[in-house]
Design a protein around this motif. Structure first.
Motif, short mmCIF file in Angstrom:
data_model
loop_
_atom_site.label_atom_id
_atom_site.label_comp_id
_atom_site.label_asym_id
_atom_site.label_seq_id
_atom_site.Cartn_x
_atom_site.Cartn_y
_atom_site.Cartn_z
N TYR A 78 -15.17 22.71 25.19
CA TYR A 78 -13.83 22.14 25.19
C TYR A 78 -13.62 21.31 26.46
O TYR A 78 -13.41 21.85 27.54
CB TYR A 78 -12.77 23.25 25.12
CG TYR A 78 -12.83 24.07 23.86
CD1 TYR A 78 -12.41 23.56 22.64
CD2 TYR A 78 -13.30 25.38 23.89
CE1 TYR A 78 -12.45 24.33 21.48
CE2 TYR A 78 -13.34 26.16 22.74
CZ TYR A 78 -12.92 25.63 21.54
OH TYR A 78 -12.97 26.39 20.40
N LYS A 79 -13.68 20.01 26.33
CA LYS A 79 -13.59 19.14 27.50
C LYS A 79 -12.23 19.25 28.19
O LYS A 79 -12.16 19.14 29.41
CB LYS A 79 -13.88 17.70 27.09
CG LYS A 79 -15.31 17.46 26.62
CD LYS A 79 -15.55 16.00 26.27
CE LYS A 79 -16.99 15.79 25.84
NZ LYS A 79 -17.24 14.37 25.48
N ASN A 82 -12.20 22.29 30.41
CA ASN A 82 -12.95 22.07 31.64
C ASN A 82 -12.17 21.20 32.63
O ASN A 82 -12.18 21.46 33.84
CB ASN A 82 -14.30 21.44 31.33
CG ASN A 82 -15.17 21.28 32.55
OD1 ASN A 82 -15.63 22.27 33.12
ND2 ASN A 82 -15.39 20.05 32.98
N ALA A 83 -11.51 20.16 32.11
CA ALA A 83 -10.77 19.26 33.00
C ALA A 83 -9.67 20.00 33.75
O ALA A 83 -9.49 19.78 34.96
CB ALA A 83 -10.17 18.11 32.18
N ASN A 84 -8.94 20.86 33.06
CA ASN A 84 -7.87 21.59 33.72
C ASN A 84 -8.38 22.76 34.55
O ASN A 84 -7.93 22.98 35.68
CB ASN A 84 -6.86 22.09 32.68
CG ASN A 84 -6.00 20.96 32.13
OD1 ASN A 84 -5.56 20.08 32.86
ND2 ASN A 84 -5.75 20.98 30.83
N ALA A 91 -10.96 13.11 34.96
CA ALA A 91 -11.08 13.31 33.52
C ALA A 91 -9.96 12.60 32.77
O ALA A 91 -8.81 12.58 33.22
CB ALA A 91 -11.07 14.79 33.20
N ASP A 92 -10.29 12.03 31.64
CA ASP A 92 -9.28 11.40 30.78
C ASP A 92 -8.75 12.46 29.82
O ASP A 92 -9.21 12.60 28.69
CB ASP A 92 -9.89 10.23 30.02
CG ASP A 92 -8.85 9.44 29.24
OD1 ASP A 92 -7.68 9.90 29.16
OD2 ASP A 92 -9.18 8.36 28.72
N ARG A 93 -7.79 13.22 30.27
CA ARG A 93 -7.26 14.31 29.45
C ARG A 93 -6.54 13.80 28.20
O ARG A 93 -6.43 14.51 27.20
CB ARG A 93 -6.33 15.20 30.28
CG ARG A 93 -7.02 15.91 31.43
CD ARG A 93 -6.05 16.80 32.18
NE ARG A 93 -4.89 16.04 32.63
CZ ARG A 93 -3.70 16.56 32.93
NH1 ARG A 93 -3.51 17.86 32.81
NH2 ARG A 93 -2.72 15.79 33.35
N ILE A 94 -6.03 12.58 28.26
CA ILE A 94 -5.39 12.00 27.08
C ILE A 94 -6.42 11.86 25.96
O ILE A 94 -6.17 12.21 24.80
CB ILE A 94 -4.75 10.65 27.41
CG1 ILE A 94 -3.58 10.85 28.40
CG2 ILE A 94 -4.26 9.95 26.15
CD1 ILE A 94 -2.99 9.56 28.92
N ALA A 95 -7.60 11.37 26.30
CA ALA A 95 -8.66 11.22 25.30
C ALA A 95 -9.13 12.59 24.80
O ALA A 95 -9.44 12.75 23.62
CB ALA A 95 -9.83 10.45 25.88
N PHE A 96 -9.15 13.57 25.69
CA PHE A 96 -9.62 14.90 25.31
C PHE A 96 -8.59 15.66 24.47
O PHE A 96 -8.96 16.58 23.74
CB PHE A 96 -9.94 15.74 26.56
CG PHE A 96 -11.07 15.21 27.39
CD1 PHE A 96 -12.00 14.34 26.85
CD2 PHE A 96 -11.21 15.60 28.71
CE1 PHE A 96 -13.06 13.85 27.62
CE2 PHE A 96 -12.26 15.12 29.49
CZ PHE A 96 -13.18 14.24 28.94
N ASN A 97 -7.32 15.30 24.58
CA ASN A 97 -6.27 16.08 23.93
C ASN A 97 -6.04 15.59 22.50
O ASN A 97 -4.94 15.22 22.10
CB ASN A 97 -4.96 15.99 24.72
CG ASN A 97 -3.98 17.09 24.31
OD1 ASN A 97 -4.38 18.07 23.68
ND2 ASN A 97 -2.72 16.92 24.65
N ASN A 98 -7.13 15.59 21.73
CA ASN A 98 -7.02 15.17 20.33
C ASN A 98 -7.03 16.34 19.36
O ASN A 98 -6.91 16.16 18.17
CB ASN A 98 -8.16 14.20 19.97
CG ASN A 98 -9.52 14.82 20.24
OD1 ASN A 98 -9.63 15.97 20.63
ND2 ASN A 98 -10.58 14.03 20.02
N PRO A 450 -0.76 15.96 29.23
CA PRO A 450 -0.56 14.79 28.37
C PRO A 450 -0.10 15.19 26.98
O PRO A 450 -0.52 16.23 26.45
CB PRO A 450 -1.94 14.15 28.32
CG PRO A 450 -2.89 15.29 28.51
CD PRO A 450 -2.20 16.24 29.45
N PHE A 451 0.78 14.39 26.38
CA PHE A 451 1.14 14.61 24.99
C PHE A 451 -0.13 14.52 24.13
O PHE A 451 -1.03 13.72 24.41
CB PHE A 451 2.12 13.53 24.51
CG PHE A 451 3.50 13.65 25.07
CD1 PHE A 451 4.25 14.80 24.88
CD2 PHE A 451 4.05 12.60 25.79
CE1 PHE A 451 5.54 14.90 25.38
CE2 PHE A 451 5.34 12.68 26.30
CZ PHE A 451 6.09 13.85 26.10
#
Length: 470
Positions: A78-79, A82-84, A91-98, A450-451
């Motif tokens: 889960y990327k 890991n970012a958090n 890290a681009d959490r927006i991209a990861f939050n799919n 991120p939303f």
């Protein structure tokens, strides 16, 4: 925006029936196997739906605080985890939050159900006017609580000087699919939450039908939490005192520890004691699950997080025990059952009261309130009443206890976010992970989640602006 009722509305015809302006628009034909709610019991069944409306998933906040131990396999898979968890500023959490959308859609599911009840339960049959008003009031408290979570997850924390100029989250007031909404300012959302509570209080009672239903105590507890987050200490103290008039009981964890002492202290024994923090917990004003709603163990705790508990903390020792499995060493959960992570308890209210007393220079009163909690937690051989000479020292001592007491709920995350705005209390988190020193600054963008992409890409009848860049 995705259908906000997707996971919670078990009476499917509600989507087409509710929120209409006249009875003539009701469906003439009820879908097979479905039911249009008409009685108060029908509407009440929606409110008490534990999977859909009575759980609060705040996984990413817990990971960011490092308040749990996370496995290497999960971090690798889960990327976003890991970012958090490892405070990756790049890290681009927006991209990861799919896919990690639980917090957003769980909250808006409960909000949608609340909106449905608020709009339509006033005409429910087989009930008294007082009962109808009470259910609507309980739905308003549920709605305000969910907005508090959303506001402190996806938007900046409240600051009086900037709250009117910063965006918060979508304010949705209808359960209808396609209903228009606005992404309001932080100030507008906080004002709305307080308005919901003010309107609800006259119609609430000392006890709800179940512990899932809001009562007078839980409404005042929520008001105290919100006012504290806004830095309105006099109002928060007043609300806390009103809540404590309804319930001021504290659970004695030293007694629990002594009852299960043999199995707790036995080497290499991880037999689970029953969680006392379930539906009948003496401290409850109201109960709400965390991310899960079934009986289980708690998450495991990092060894460095465990060091922040006081020596002799029976509450900690009764819930977690040091264990090594392969290359991993952590504190394993040793109780099983249900846990009130998302509702309101007297402990939180006592500690809100203590901070407000300190902020208003009643330092001795603040320490007395704090110690009233601690004496039920710290084993007698380790207990010493705490004292402080300055407001800052008092607040830091209160926050240490509060962060430990309310671990795995939204409050420690919300508290740290607001305290990070004050140089007297801002704190940089540090840790060593796989030999690498890591830190999380009080000013980091990581404190705002991120939303999810689903909300941004499918906004429905409104627009949503991301509150972070990554």
């Amino acid at each position: 925006m995705k259908s906000l009722l997707l996971n919670t509305i078990k009476i499917a015809a509600l989507l087409l029936v509710m929120g209409l302006s006249s009875c003539e628009k009701y469906l003439d034909i009820v879908p097979k196997g479905k039911k249009i709610p008409t009685t108060l019991a029908d509407f009440d069944a929606l409110l008490r739906d534990e999977y859909g409306n009575q759980r609060m998933d705040i996984t990413q906040a817990i990971l960011l605080l490092n308040d749990k131990f996370e496995t290497a396999s999960n971090l690798s898979y889960y990327k976003l985890y890991n970012a958090n968890y490892n405070w990756d500023e790049n890290a681009d959490r927006i991209a990861f939050n799919n896919s990690d959308e639980g917090t957003y859609y769980n909250a808006y599911t409960a909000i949608s159900t609340s909106n449905l009840i608020i709009t339509n339960a006033g005409s429910a049959t087989e009930s008294s006017d007082a009962d109808r008003k009470q259910l609507i009031a309980q739905a308003k408290i549920l709605r305000a609580l969910n907005y508090f979570v959303l506001a402190n997850y996806y938007a900046d924390t409240y600051e009086e000087a900037t709250a009117a100029g910063k965006l918060s989250v979508p304010l949705i007031l209808s359960a209808d699919i396609g209903a228009a909404y606005t992404q309001v300012s932080i100030k507008e959302l906080y004002d709305f939450m307080l308005k919901d509570i003010t309107e609800a209080l006259p119609d609430l009672r000392a006890q709800g039908a179940t512990i899932l239903h809001a009562n007078i105590g839980s409404a005042y507890a929520l008001a105290a939490r919100i006012h504290l987050q806004m830095g309105q200490y006099a109002q928060a103290l007043s609300a806390a005192n009103e809540a404590l008039k309804q319930n001021d009981k504290l659970y004695d964890w030293t007694e629990f520890y002594n009852k299960y002492k043999t199995q707790i202290e036995a080497p290499d024994q991880y037999v689970n004691a029953p969680s006392p923090m379930g539906y009948d917990f003496v401290e409850n004003y109201s109960f709400r699950h965390g991310g899960r709603q079934y009986s289980s163990t708690e998450v495991n705790i990092r060894t460095d997080r465990a060091t922040r508990f006081e020596q002799g903390d029976a509450r900690f020792a009764s819930r977690w025990k040091l264990r090594t499995v392969g290359a991993d060493t952590y504190f394993k959960s040793i109780t099983t059952g249900f846990y009130n992570y998302g509702g309101f308890t007297t402990t939180e209210v006592y500690l809100i009261k203590a901070e407000c007393q300190a902020r208003q220079n009643d330092i001795s009163g603040a320490m007395n309130t704090l110690n009233a909690v601690r004496v039920k937690r710290i084993l007698p051989q380790y207990y010493t009443a705490l004292s402080a000479t300055t407001v800052q020292d008092a607040v830091k001592l209160i926050q240490r206890t509060k962060g430990n007491e309310l671990i795995l709920g939204i409050t420690p995350f919300a508290d740290m976010r607001r305290l990070n705005k004050d140089p007297d209390y801002a704190r940089t988190l540090t840790k060593t992970e796989n030999g690498v020193s890591l830190s999380l600054s009080p000013a980091s963008h990581l404190w705002t989640m991120p939303f999810p992409q689903g909300a941004i890409k499918n906004p429905g009848n409104g627009t949503i602006t991301q509150n972070v860049n990554k």
